[in-house]
Motif scaffolding. Structure first.
Motif, PDB file in Angstrom:
ATOM      1  N   HIS A 190      13.215   4.366 -55.530  1.00 35.10           N
ATOM      2  CA  HIS A 190      14.574   5.455 -54.565  1.00 35.10           C
ATOM      3  C   HIS A 190      14.593   4.835 -56.801  1.00 35.10           C
ATOM      4  N   ALA A 191      14.734   6.190 -57.394  1.00 35.81           N
ATOM      5  CA  ALA A 191      15.135   6.221 -58.990  1.00 35.81           C
ATOM      6  C   ALA A 191      16.848   6.448 -59.161  1.00 35.81           C
ATOM      7  N   THR A 192      17.709   5.701 -59.614  1.00 37.29           N
ATOM      8  CA  THR A 192      18.774   6.527 -60.057  1.00 37.29           C
ATOM      9  C   THR A 192      19.318   5.868 -60.936  1.00 37.29           C
ATOM     10  N   LEU A 193      20.716   7.576 -61.296  1.00 35.25           N
ATOM     11  CA  LEU A 193      21.661   6.872 -63.085  1.00 35.25           C
ATOM     12  C   LEU A 193      22.057   5.662 -63.302  1.00 35.25           C
ATOM     13  N   THR A 194      22.161   5.421 -61.831  1.00 38.59           N
ATOM     14  CA  THR A 194      23.531   4.119 -62.163  1.00 38.59           C
ATOM     15  C   THR A 194      23.132   2.789 -61.076  1.00 38.59           C
ATOM     16  N   GLY A 195      22.449   2.822 -60.181  1.00 38.68           N
ATOM     17  CA  GLY A 195      22.228   1.839 -59.645  1.00 38.68           C
ATOM     18  C   GLY A 195      22.681   2.479 -58.114  1.00 38.68           C
ATOM     19  N   VAL A 196      21.670   2.468 -56.526  1.00 40.04           N
ATOM     20  CA  VAL A 196      20.657   1.154 -56.854  1.00 40.04           C
ATOM     21  C   VAL A 196      19.391   1.253 -57.175  1.00 40.04           C
ATOM     22  N   SER A 197      18.710   1.531 -57.693  1.00 36.11           N
ATOM     23  CA  SER A 197      17.120   1.221 -57.947  1.00 36.11           C
ATOM     24  C   SER A 197      16.989   0.606 -57.315  1.00 36.11           C
ATOM     25  N   ALA A 198      15.391   1.205 -56.569  1.00 36.26           N
ATOM     26  CA  ALA A 198      14.722   0.102 -55.730  1.00 36.26           C
ATOM     27  C   ALA A 198      13.442   0.878 -55.713  1.00 36.26           C
ATOM     28  N   VAL A 199      12.376  -0.037 -54.913  1.00 42.36           N
ATOM     29  CA  VAL A 199      11.009  -0.113 -55.221  1.00 42.36           C
ATOM     30  C   VAL A 199      10.199  -0.379 -54.066  1.00 42.36           C
ATOM     31  N   TYR A 200       9.637   0.375 -52.975  1.00 38.77           N
ATOM     32  CA  TYR A 200       9.141  -0.255 -51.732  1.00 38.77           C
ATOM     33  C   TYR A 200       7.597   0.020 -51.453  1.00 38.77           C
ATOM     34  N   GLY A 201       6.444  -0.441 -50.969  1.00 39.42           N
ATOM     35  CA  GLY A 201       5.134  -0.597 -50.666  1.00 39.42           C
ATOM     36  C   GLY A 201       5.114   0.604 -49.516  1.00 39.42           C
ATOM     37  N   PRO A 202       4.273   0.980 -49.046  1.00 37.21           N
ATOM     38  CA  PRO A 202       3.592   1.224 -48.092  1.00 37.21           C
ATOM     39  C   PRO A 202       4.312   1.402 -46.814  1.00 37.21           C
ATOM     40  N   LEU A 244       5.828  15.110 -46.730  1.00 35.22           N
ATOM     41  CA  LEU A 244       5.665  15.275 -48.080  1.00 35.22           C
ATOM     42  C   LEU A 244       4.098  14.007 -47.772  1.00 35.22           C
ATOM     43  N   ALA A 245       3.866  13.900 -46.997  1.00 29.52           N
ATOM     44  CA  ALA A 245       2.904  12.016 -46.793  1.00 29.52           C
ATOM     45  C   ALA A 245       1.791  13.176 -45.605  1.00 29.52           C
ATOM     46  N   GLY A 246       2.065  14.246 -45.391  1.00 28.33           N
ATOM     47  CA  GLY A 246       0.753  15.073 -44.484  1.00 28.33           C
ATOM     48  C   GLY A 246       0.863  16.435 -45.292  1.00 28.33           C
ATOM     49  N   ASP A 247       1.464  16.692 -46.453  1.00 25.80           N
ATOM     50  CA  ASP A 247       0.757  17.386 -47.291  1.00 25.80           C
ATOM     51  C   ASP A 247      -0.487  16.532 -48.993  1.00 25.80           C
ATOM     52  N   GLY A 248       0.054  15.370 -48.193  1.00 24.29           N
ATOM     53  CA  GLY A 248      -0.816  15.051 -49.264  1.00 24.29           C
ATOM     54  C   GLY A 248      -0.431  13.756 -50.488  1.00 24.29           C
ATOM     55  N   ALA A 249       0.888  14.080 -50.493  1.00 28.15           N
ATOM     56  CA  ALA A 249       1.294  13.185 -51.725  1.00 28.15           C
ATOM     57  C   ALA A 249       1.271  11.352 -51.777  1.00 28.15           C
ATOM     58  N   ASP A 250       0.859  10.529 -52.865  1.00 32.04           N
ATOM     59  CA  ASP A 250       0.307   9.733 -53.078  1.00 32.04           C
ATOM     60  C   ASP A 250       1.425   8.626 -52.890  1.00 32.04           C
ATOM     61  N   VAL A 251       2.370   9.405 -53.481  1.00 32.05           N
ATOM     62  CA  VAL A 251       4.295   8.406 -53.480  1.00 32.05           C
ATOM     63  C   VAL A 251       5.720   8.829 -53.491  1.00 32.05           C
ATOM     64  N   LEU A 252       6.839   8.751 -52.548  1.00 32.78           N
ATOM     65  CA  LEU A 252       7.906   9.488 -52.165  1.00 32.78           C
ATOM     66  C   LEU A 252       8.192   8.867 -53.394  1.00 32.78           C
ATOM     67  N   LEU A 253       8.759  10.104 -53.780  1.00 35.95           N
ATOM     68  CA  LEU A 253      10.013   9.879 -55.106  1.00 35.95           C
ATOM     69  C   LEU A 253      11.474  10.668 -55.010  1.00 35.95           C
ATOM     70  N   GLY A 254      12.554   9.363 -54.406  1.00 32.16           N
ATOM     71  CA  GLY A 254      13.817   9.833 -54.895  1.00 32.16           C
ATOM     72  C   GLY A 254      14.752   9.361 -56.029  1.00 32.16           C
ATOM     73  N   GLN A 255      14.925  10.751 -56.572  1.00 36.99           N
ATOM     74  CA  GLN A 255      15.800  10.822 -57.793  1.00 36.99           C
ATOM     75  C   GLN A 255      17.443  10.396 -57.129  1.00 36.99           C
ATOM     76  N   SER A 256      18.427   9.557 -57.790  1.00 35.78           N
ATOM     77  CA  SER A 256      19.160  10.479 -57.090  1.00 35.78           C
ATOM     78  C   SER A 256      20.436   9.740 -57.567  1.00 35.78           C
ATOM     79  N   SER A 257      21.406   9.233 -58.048  1.00 40.67           N
ATOM     80  CA  SER A 257      23.150   9.320 -58.432  1.00 40.67           C
ATOM     81  C   SER A 257      23.370   8.320 -58.371  1.00 40.67           C
ATOM     82  N   THR A 258      24.347   8.815 -57.117  1.00 44.69           N
ATOM     83  CA  THR A 258      25.090   7.582 -56.401  1.00 44.69           C
ATOM     84  C   THR A 258      26.651   6.995 -57.215  1.00 44.69           C
TER      85      THR A 258
END
Length: 524
Positions: free
Chosen positions: A429-441, A386-400
C-alpha cells in the motif's frame, strides 16, 4: 434503570441515544484501533432497539443508529463534503431500519430460547445484507465494514482467507447478539452461550484447518512516499522529490519501485521528458518503476487515473486505468442535478473517466503484479479477481493527502491486511503522504508503517506465496448464505401471515420490554 427508561420516553432523547450508540463501533477502527471493542460495540444499540414499544419505533432506532455509524466512520469527509455528508448518511441509514425492526422481532419482550437462537443467525445475516448494499461503489463503497476492524488479529485474518471480510463481520455481529441476549434475556442464556461457543469454534477451526500460505520466493519492493508538497506548481515539485528519493535506491537490489496515487500529474505521452527521467531511474535502480498518472489523456478524451509501468527503455505498455471512482471525490453522481456540491467543498470539478478491466502486469521475467488505485483497495472482489488471474503481489496506490490529521490514512492502510489475508498474496500500500504499509500473504505486517510525517523511500523484503485460499476459490459464499437465511425468513413469515389470514385471525402484537424485561413506557 427506571431513570434511564424515563429519560428515553422523549422521542428526541431516544433518537439521540440511538445515534450515539450507532457511532460506538468507530472506536474499533484505526486510529483508536480498539479491535476488541467491536465484539460488544453493537450491544447498546440492540438493547435500545429491542426495548422499542412498536416495530416502527425499533426501525427508527435502526435508522438513527445507522446515521450515527455512517457519520462516525466517514467523519473525515467533512472537509470535502461539509453538510452534504449528513444528507448522504441520512439516506444510507435507511438500510439499518429493517435491522432495527428485526432486533425487536427476535430479541424484544421475553423471547423464548428458540427465537433468540434464530436471532443469532438472522441478525448477522441482515447486517451483512446492509454491508452488501452499501458496498456498491455508487453508494460510497465498503468503507467501515465491521469485519475490517479486525485487521491486526491473527485468527480473524485466517477467517478472512476462508470467507473474506464478510465472514468476520458475520461472526462479530453474532457475538454482539449473544452478549445482548446474555445481558437482557435471562431465560435464553443457553443459546447465547452456545452462540459464543460456536463463534469460538469457527475461529479455531479456521486457525487449525484453513490452508496456510507457504512462502516460495521473495522479492524486494521499494515504496517511495514524497510527503506533503504544497503550492501552485506542486505536481512538478512532487515529481522532483519522488525522483530524488528514488535515486537513493541505487545499489539496493530492488525488483520494483512503487510511487503513490497521482504521483505524476502529466500524461507521459505529452511529456516525453518525464518519461525519460523515470526510465533513467529504472536503469539506475535496476528495477521497473510503477507510477500513477492523474492527467488528461492525449490519446482519448477525459482525465484518467492510471497505473503505468516504466522500464529502462520507457513505458512498457503495461497500464491500468482506475475503474471504481470515489463518488463526489472523483466524479459527481447526476452532475446535472448535484453539481452545486462543487461550490461547497472539495468535490470533483470534472468527472474522471473509468477504466474497463483489471490488469495483471508483468514486471521483469519473474513477477506479476495486480494494481489497485486508492478506493479500490476497499473492495474484496477486486483483489480476489487479481489473485485468480495470477498476480503474485497486490499493489495499492493511494494518496489521502486531503485527509491529513484524520483517521482516514490509518484506516486505509489497514485494509491491505484484509486483502492480503483473503487472497494469500502479499500487498503493498503505497501513498503520497502516508500511511504506506506492506503486508505478507497471511496479512501480517512487514516492517513499520510510513506515517503521515514521513518523506522517504523504503525497501521491503516481501515473501511470495501461490496457494489458492478458500475465499479466492469460492468467492462471497458467506454473503450468499446470509441472503439464503433472509430468504428463508421471508418465506416463513409469509407462510405464517397467510395461515393467520385463512383462519381469520390477526397476529397479536408482542408487548415491548425494556432491557430488564419490564414493560417499556416510551416510544416515538
Amino acid at each position: 434503570m427506571r431513570t434511564i427508561d424515563r429519560w428515553l420516553t422523549s422521542p428526541w432523547r431516544r433518537s439521540g441515544a440511538a445515534a450515539l450508540a450507532g457511532a460506538l463501533p468507530v472506536l474499533a477502527f484505526p486510529a483508536p484501533s480498539l479491535w476488541w471493542f467491536a465484539y460488544v460495540a453493537l450491544v447498546p444499540w440492540m438493547l435500545l432497539a429491542r426495548s422499542a414499544q412498536t416495530g416502527r419505533r425499533a426501525a427508527f432506532d435502526g435508522w438513527c443508529g445507522g446515521f450515527g455509524f455512517m457519520v462516525a466512520v466517514h467523519h473525515w469527509l467533512l472537509p470535502s463534503l461539509h453538510v452534504f455528508i449528513f444528507l448522504i448518511a441520512g439516506l444510507l441509514s435507511v438500510l439499518w431500519a429493517p435491522w432495527g425492526w428485526l432486533v425487536r422481532r427476535f430479541l424484544g419482550g421475553t423471547p423464548p430460547p428458540g427465537r433468540c437462537a434464530a436471532g443469532l443467525l438472522v441478525l448477522p445475516s441482515a447486517w451483512l445484507a446492509v454491508e452488501l448494499v452499501r458496498s456498491w461503489q455508487g453508494l460510497g463503497g465498503p468503507w467501515g465494514m465491521l469485519g475490517s476492524s479486525q485487521w491486526q488479529v491473527g485468527p480473524a485474518l485466517r477467517l478472512a482467507s476462508v470467507g473474506g471480510v464478510w465472514l468476520i463481520s458475520f461472526l462479530v455481529v453474532a457475538v454482539n447478539v449473544a452478549v445482548a441476549v446474555l445481558v437482557a434475556v435471562r431465560r435464553s442464556r443457553v443459546p447465547a452461550v452456545a452462540g459464543l461457543v460456536a463463534a469460538a469454534a469457527a475461529a479455531s477451526a479456521a486457525w487449525a484447518w484453513a490452508p496456510r500460505p507457504h512462502p516460495d520466493g521473495r522479492v524486494r519492493i521499494a515504496v517511495v512516499q514524497p510527503g506533503i508538497v504544497a503550492g501552485r506548481d506542486s505536481p512538478a515539485k512532487r515529481f522532483d522529490r519522488e525522483e530524488e528519493l528514488t535515486r537513493r535506491l541505487a545499489g539496493q537490489r530492488v525488483d520494483l519501485v512503487v510511487w503513490g496515487e497521482s504521483s505524476v500529474g502529466y500524461d507521459l505521452a505529452d511529456r516525453p521528458d518525464l518519461a525519460r527521467r523515470i526510465a533513467a531511474l529504472s536503469r539506475l535502480t535496476g528495477a521497473d518503476v510503477l507510477v500513477n498518472v492523474d492527467a488528461r489523456r492525449s490519446d482519448r478524451p477525459g482525465i484518467y487515473k492510471s497505473s503505468v509501468l516504466v522500464g529502462p527503455d520507457g513505458p512498457t505498455g503495461e497500464r491500468y486505468d482506475k475503474m471504481r471512482l470515489i463518488p463526489f471525490g472523483e466524479y459527481i453522481p447526476a452532475r446535472s442535478v448535484l453539481g452545486w456540491v462543487t461550490s461547497m467543498g472539495r468535490a470533483a470539478a470534472e468527472d474522471r473517466r473509468r477504466g474497463t478491466e483489471q490488469v495483471v502486469m508483468n514486471v521483469g521475467h519473474r513477477l506479476r503484479v495486480g494494481p489497485l488505485v486508492c478506493f479500490e483497495t476497499a473492495f474484496p472482489d477486486m483483489s480476489r479477481h487479481l489473485a485468480g488471474d495470477g498476480a503474485d503481489v497486490l499493489l495499492g496506490q493511494s494518496s489521502t493527502s486531503t485527509f491529513q490529521g484524520s483517521w482516514a490514512p490509518e484506516q486505509h492502510a489497514s485494509l491491505a491486511a484484509l486483502r492480503a489475508a483473503e487472497t494469500g498474496r502479499p500487498m503493498v500500500h503505497a501513498t503520497l503522504t502516508g500511511v504506506s504499509a506492506v503486508y505478507g500473504p497471511a496479512g501480517q505486517r512487514l516492517g513499520p508503517w510510513l506515517g503521515t510525517d514521513a518523506s522517504t523511500a523504503r525497501v521491503y523484503e516481501v515473501p511470495l506465496a501461490h496457494g489458492v485460499t478458500p475465499y479466492v476459490r469460492y468467492g462471497d459464499w458467506t454473503v450468499h448464505a446470509a441472503l439464503l437465511v433472509l430468504a428463508a425468513l421471508c418465506a416463513v413469515e409469509g407462510g405464517r401471515t397467510l395461515r393467520l389470514r385463512r383462519t381469520g385471525r390477526e397476529p397479536l402484537p408482542r408487548p415491548a420490554r425494556t432491557v430488564r424485561e419490564s414493560p417499556a413506557r416510551h416510544g416515538h
